[in-house]
Design an enzyme around this catalytic site. Structure first.
Site, PDB file in Angstrom:
ATOM      1  N   ASN A  46      -3.613   8.203   7.196  1.00 32.19           N
ATOM      2  CA  ASN A  46      -3.017   8.852   6.028  1.00 32.19           C
ATOM      3  C   ASN A  46      -2.695   7.861   4.910  1.00 32.19           C
ATOM      4  O   ASN A  46      -2.658   8.232   3.745  1.00 32.19           O
ATOM      5  CB  ASN A  46      -1.756   9.621   6.437  1.00 32.19           C
ATOM      6  N   HIS A  47      -2.461   6.581   5.265  1.00 30.66           N
ATOM      7  CA  HIS A  47      -2.139   5.582   4.239  1.00 30.66           C
ATOM      8  C   HIS A  47      -3.367   4.854   3.698  1.00 30.66           C
ATOM      9  O   HIS A  47      -3.232   3.948   2.878  1.00 30.66           O
ATOM     10  CB  HIS A  47      -1.129   4.564   4.787  1.00 30.66           C
TER      11      HIS A  47
END
Ligand code: FE2
Length: 267
Positions: free
Chosen positions: A67-68
């Protein structure tokens, strides 16, 4: 064949423990291939081109994301030029980069790494299960070893993916929670599995971030910037050994013989 997966590298302390310990582990344990999750290596949020280059130089063969992966805007231009830096395959079509890498390990074995991301309590992206099917279908027949990094919040989604992939890939590791689980085992059809490998970084905080800031946020609910924690720096990994002489799995690929959790600490 012996493959090391290094859990989520968080900030400068995570990068330093990799630099300090990885080369020794690779030589002492006769590792043929090193894969690591690097999406938190830039102060806990994302990865920059410079840090990706450094980690790849420090002995990591392939970096996975989550997600990052998109946090640093300079990485968007870098992703298409560095195939060894993956981002989850099931983000929308057209995003830069890829979630699949095919390479040749030190021992000459052709391998693939597939990066997926879960959807429970996370951004609603494409279905990781069907994406796994379509990505695995793309693989050439001579790919003998396949590792999947399933970056996900919930244990159930990762356990389900493990069963879904059993017999088709050599290893499925879970990442993202930064807390190692004690459920490493080889599934019946030969896929080595663990729900979460844990974190490579400082354990003197809250999943890698400074404890005062996180506790304050739980108390006041206000938006805040978090700093990387310090203290108790660990490199959490799993070591998977394949069964090179035994029968292959249903997809014609190597089965895992064992999976072992390893933790290295900086004194
Ligand atoms: Fe994550």
């Amino acid at each position: 064949m012996r493959v090391l997966f290094v859990g989520d590298i968080v900030g400068a302390p995570g990068r330093l423990v990799v630099r300090d310990r990885l080369a020794d582990v690779v030589s002492q344990r006769q590792i043929d291939l090193v894969i690591a999750n690097g999406e938190n290596s830039a102060s806990g949020f994302g990865i920059t081109p410079r840090l990706a280059d450094e980690l790849l130089k420090d002995g990591i063969d392939v970096l996975t994301g989550g997600n990052h992966s998109w946090d640093r805007k300079e990485i968007l231009e870098y992703l298409p030029h560095e195939p060894r830096l993956l981002r989850p395959a099931n983000f929308p079509e057209g995003n830069p980069g890829s979630g699949l890498y095919v390479g040749t390990a030190k021992n000459g074995v052709k391998y693939a790494v597939l990066n997926l991301q879960g959807r429970v309590f996370m951004t609603q992206i494409d279905d990781p299960f069907r994406k796994a099917d379509s990505e695995l279908e793309k693989l050439p027949a001579d790919v003998a070893f396949v590792l999947v990094d399933m970056h996900a919040e919930t244990t159930s989604e990762k356990v389900a993916m493990g069963w879904y992939l059993d017999g088709r890939v050599t290893v499925m590791v879970g990442t993202h929670t930064h807390v190692a689980t004690a459920d490493e085992h080889v599934l019946p059809q030969g896929t080595a599995y663990i729900t979460d490998v844990g974190m490579t970084g400082p354990h003197g905080g809250v999943i890698g971030m400074d404890k005062e800031g996180i506790v304050r946020k739980f108390l006041n609910g206000l938006p805040a910037r978090f700093d990387v924690a310090s203290g108790d720096v660990q490199m959490n990994c799993v070591l998977v050994e394949t069964d090179d002489d035994g029968p292959r799995n249903a997809a014609g690929r190597l089965r895992a013989r064992s999976i072992e959790r390893l933790r290295f600490c900086i004194d």
